[in-house]
Design a protein around this motif. Structure first.
Motif, PDB file in Angstrom:
ATOM      1  N   LEU A  64      15.132  24.028  12.731  1.00 55.51           N
ATOM      2  CA  LEU A  64      15.392  23.046  11.682  1.00 55.51           C
ATOM      3  C   LEU A  64      15.003  21.639  12.125  1.00 55.51           C
ATOM      4  N   LEU A  65      15.287  21.308  13.364  1.00 49.28           N
ATOM      5  CA  LEU A  65      14.936  19.975  13.857  1.00 49.28           C
ATOM      6  C   LEU A  65      13.416  19.773  13.802  1.00 49.28           C
ATOM      7  N   PHE A  66      12.672  20.810  14.159  1.00 50.10           N
ATOM      8  CA  PHE A  66      11.214  20.703  14.102  1.00 50.10           C
ATOM      9  C   PHE A  66      10.726  20.595  12.654  1.00 50.10           C
ATOM     10  N   ILE A  67      11.339  21.378  11.762  1.00 47.53           N
ATOM     11  CA  ILE A  67      10.944  21.317  10.348  1.00 47.53           C
ATOM     12  C   ILE A  67      11.230  19.942   9.757  1.00 47.53           C
ATOM     13  N   PHE A  68      12.381  19.382  10.107  1.00 53.12           N
ATOM     14  CA  PHE A  68      12.790  18.098   9.525  1.00 53.12           C
ATOM     15  C   PHE A  68      12.047  16.906  10.135  1.00 53.12           C
ATOM     16  N   PHE A 114       2.725  17.933  22.336  1.00 58.22           N
ATOM     17  CA  PHE A 114       1.507  18.142  21.543  1.00 58.22           C
ATOM     18  C   PHE A 114       1.483  17.079  20.455  1.00 58.22           C
ATOM     19  N   GLY A 115       0.645  16.070  20.631  1.00 59.23           N
ATOM     20  CA  GLY A 115       0.645  14.968  19.688  1.00 59.23           C
ATOM     21  C   GLY A 115       1.973  14.233  19.748  1.00 59.23           C
ATOM     22  N   ASP A 116       2.639  14.146  18.598  1.00 57.17           N
ATOM     23  CA  ASP A 116       3.951  13.492  18.525  1.00 57.17           C
ATOM     24  C   ASP A 116       5.101  14.461  18.742  1.00 57.17           C
ATOM     25  N   THR A 117       4.787  15.725  19.010  1.00 59.38           N
ATOM     26  CA  THR A 117       5.823  16.741  19.184  1.00 59.38           C
ATOM     27  C   THR A 117       6.221  16.853  20.649  1.00 59.38           C
ATOM     28  N   ALA A 125      19.139  11.715  15.195  1.00 61.64           N
ATOM     29  CA  ALA A 125      19.573  10.441  14.614  1.00 61.64           C
ATOM     30  C   ALA A 125      18.761  10.056  13.381  1.00 61.64           C
ATOM     31  N   THR A 126      17.572  10.628  13.214  1.00 56.50           N
ATOM     32  CA  THR A 126      16.718  10.268  12.075  1.00 56.50           C
ATOM     33  C   THR A 126      16.968  11.131  10.845  1.00 56.50           C
ATOM     34  N   LEU A 127      17.833  12.125  10.972  1.00 57.64           N
ATOM     35  CA  LEU A 127      18.078  13.053   9.874  1.00 57.64           C
ATOM     36  C   LEU A 127      19.014  12.453   8.834  1.00 57.64           C
ATOM     37  N   THR A 128      19.008  13.023   7.646  1.00 62.31           N
ATOM     38  CA  THR A 128      20.001  12.658   6.632  1.00 62.31           C
ATOM     39  C   THR A 128      21.346  13.241   7.040  1.00 62.31           C
ATOM     40  N   ALA A 129      22.408  12.819   6.380  1.00 61.88           N
ATOM     41  CA  ALA A 129      23.754  13.277   6.732  1.00 61.88           C
ATOM     42  C   ALA A 129      23.876  14.797   6.619  1.00 61.88           C
ATOM     43  N   SER A 130      23.341  15.367   5.539  1.00 67.33           N
ATOM     44  CA  SER A 130      23.443  16.821   5.359  1.00 67.33           C
ATOM     45  C   SER A 130      22.620  17.567   6.401  1.00 67.33           C
ATOM     46  N   GLN A 131      21.446  17.037   6.733  1.00 65.05           N
ATOM     47  CA  GLN A 131      20.616  17.666   7.760  1.00 65.05           C
ATOM     48  C   GLN A 131      21.288  17.593   9.125  1.00 65.05           C
TER      49      GLN A 131
END
Length: 483
Positions: A189-193, A68-71, A203-209
């Motif tokens: 969480l992956l969808f939220i981030f 859906f779009g970019d999702t 791979a695009t997340l911050t270290a804590s994420q």
């Protein structure tokens, strides 16, 4: 947006997932006496598809099936890891289907059975769900197939419908479903981030994420791979027919956990060290626990259940070591997924052949196997050596890579060096313990159960012969494939 695969290989990957599901529907629509042959036929077609994918594979490929779009909601990924693991889970599914033709009949001395339709239907669904999980490119896709494998395990563990079998089936379903909360959390969480469910988005997340998402995946992985604290369902799953036990413990259910963790690490672009420390610590605790639980077991299948727990802990350990920078440990862990699949399937199917012909799988009652049942004796010995990691059998080479990777990173982390030493000692102790049972069960004068054993069905002999060959060859295939 729904799209179809755009390349030949991604189309085949989708076919490898859907063909077994179609076969299950066909089985449900036709009389019982046709079920085993339909299962065998559809499983064979799926193996051919997997082999074509392997032979035609060149470069990594990816396709979005539902978005859906970019999702990205559901997609397919083909790379060296997914193709290798898919080949194992699909080919062993076929071998289990072939073995079941000889095993599920009224001549079985331990569990006489007519081979009902639901056994073969759920086995095909299991094969399709495993193919789907291995090839899927999203966490939500992993979650869907994760839950389908749980439903299949429930149906197959409770196949004999005894009170104990039904309790064990419910236990496996509940424990793994509770652990699946980790995957629900990871997907959310992956969808939220990131706004997508694609595993590569980690791979695009911050270290804590990254740490939070990967640790959530690790919790789900512990559940499926029967690691502490979710280990309790696996020994009780031995109430299933032995072909089911082989598939559960070697190539399907338990491999879901280590695979989703491996896929998360592979897609993370470098995981935070906290993930490695948590993974290594729990793997070593599980490894020691599983070995201690070997010692009182005299039921061959329960012994193999605890062996599965320790072997998966070894794989988890290799994957966790890779977080500290060892590509060798990661490749060793992936190779061990492949090698253990064939070695453990062989061991379980030898146990099933012994219970079929001799009416028991209790180790103290199994003596002199080699003189009366030479193929089963050779299979027993080869499986034990492969699982214990004795050269030239397959387990040695993948374990060697894991330990070598551990020593490589242990130079900079003294606690990791301690962990590697413990894992190495466990491997040696496992060899000693299996050597004990080899000496007791294989040579000598046949015990009463072995002396009076019935003939071994032809399909069982064929499958065991193939797996004996693979207990040596699988490591060379994996090493060549992974480079």
């Amino acid at each position: 947006m729904i799209t179809l695969p755009t390349t030949f290989l991604t189309f085949l990957a989708l076919a490898a997932t859907l063909v077994p599901f179609i076969g299950a529907v066909v089985i449900a629509s036709l009389p019982r006496e046709h079920a085993k042959w339909i299962c065998h036929g559809f499983a064979a077609v799926t193996v051919v598809i997997a082999l074509v994918i392997a032979f035609a594979f060149g470069n990594d490929s990816h396709v979005v099936l539902i978005g859906f779009g970019d999702t990205e909601v559901l997609g397919l990924t083909l790379d060296r890891v997914s193709v290798l693991v898919a080949l194992a889970v699909i080919s062993i599914g076929y071998l289990v289907a072939l073995y079941s033709i000889g095993y599920l009949n009224e001549g079985n001395r331990e569990h006489p059975d007519i081979g009902r339709r639901r056994f073969y239907a759920f086995l095909l669904v299991f094969i399709g769900a495993m193919a789907g999980l291995v090839f899927t490119s999203t966490v939500i896709g992993q979650l869907v197939f994760f839950e389908i494998t749980g439903a299949c395990s429930w149906a197959l563990i409770g196949y004999y419908e005894t009170p104990k079998a039904l309790r064990s089936a419910a236990k496996a379903l509940l424990v793994t479903h509770i652990a699946s909360i980790g995957l629900y959390v990871a997907a959310a969480l992956l969808f939220i981030f990131t706004g997508t469910f694609a595993v590569t988005a980690i791979a695009t997340l911050t270290a804590s994420q990254k740490a939070i998402v990967l640790l959530a995946i690790l919790v789900a992985a512990w559940g499926k791979s029967a690691q502490l604290p979710f280990h309790m369902w696996l020994p009780d799953a031995m109430e299933a027919p032995t072909p089911v036990s082989a598939y559960l413990h070697a190539a399907s259910m338990v491999k879901v956990g280590v695979y989703i963790f491996a896929r998360g690490l592979l897609s993370s672009g470098g995981a935070p060290e906290i993930v490695g420390w948590v993974g290594c610590t729990m793997a070593i605790i599980t490894l020691v626990y599983g070995f201690v639980m070997y010692l009182p077991q005299i039921d061959m299948k329960r012994l193999l259940a605890y062996s599965t727990i320790t072997q998966l802990a070894t794989i988890m350990f290799g994957l966790s070591i890779s977080v500290f920078g060892s590509d060798l440990a990661f490749k060793g862990a992936i190779a061990h997924i492949f090698n253990h699949a064939f070695g453990k399937t062989l061991f379980f199917l030898v146990a099933g052949a012994l219970s079929y012909t001799a009416g028991t799988r209790m180790l103290p009652q199994l003596r002199g196997i080699l003189s009366k049942k030479p193929l089963l004796g050779i299979g027993f010995a080869c499986a034990a050596m492969a699982i214990a990691g004795v050269p030239p059998f397959s387990g040695f080479f993948s374990k060697f890579a894991i330990f070598a990777g551990g020593f490589e990173v242990g130079k900079d982390h003294w606690l990791l060096m301690v962990f590697v030493a413990i894992a190495l000692l466990e491997s040696v102790a496992t060899f000693a313990w299996f050597l004990k049972w080899l000496g007791q069960c294989i040579p000598g004068k046949p015990s009463e159960a072995i002396a009076n054993a019935a003939p071994t069905p032809f399909t069982i002999q064929v499958v065991i012969t193939v797996l004996i060959v693979m207990s040596v060859c699988s490591s060379f295939i994996a090493a060549w494939w992974l480079g």
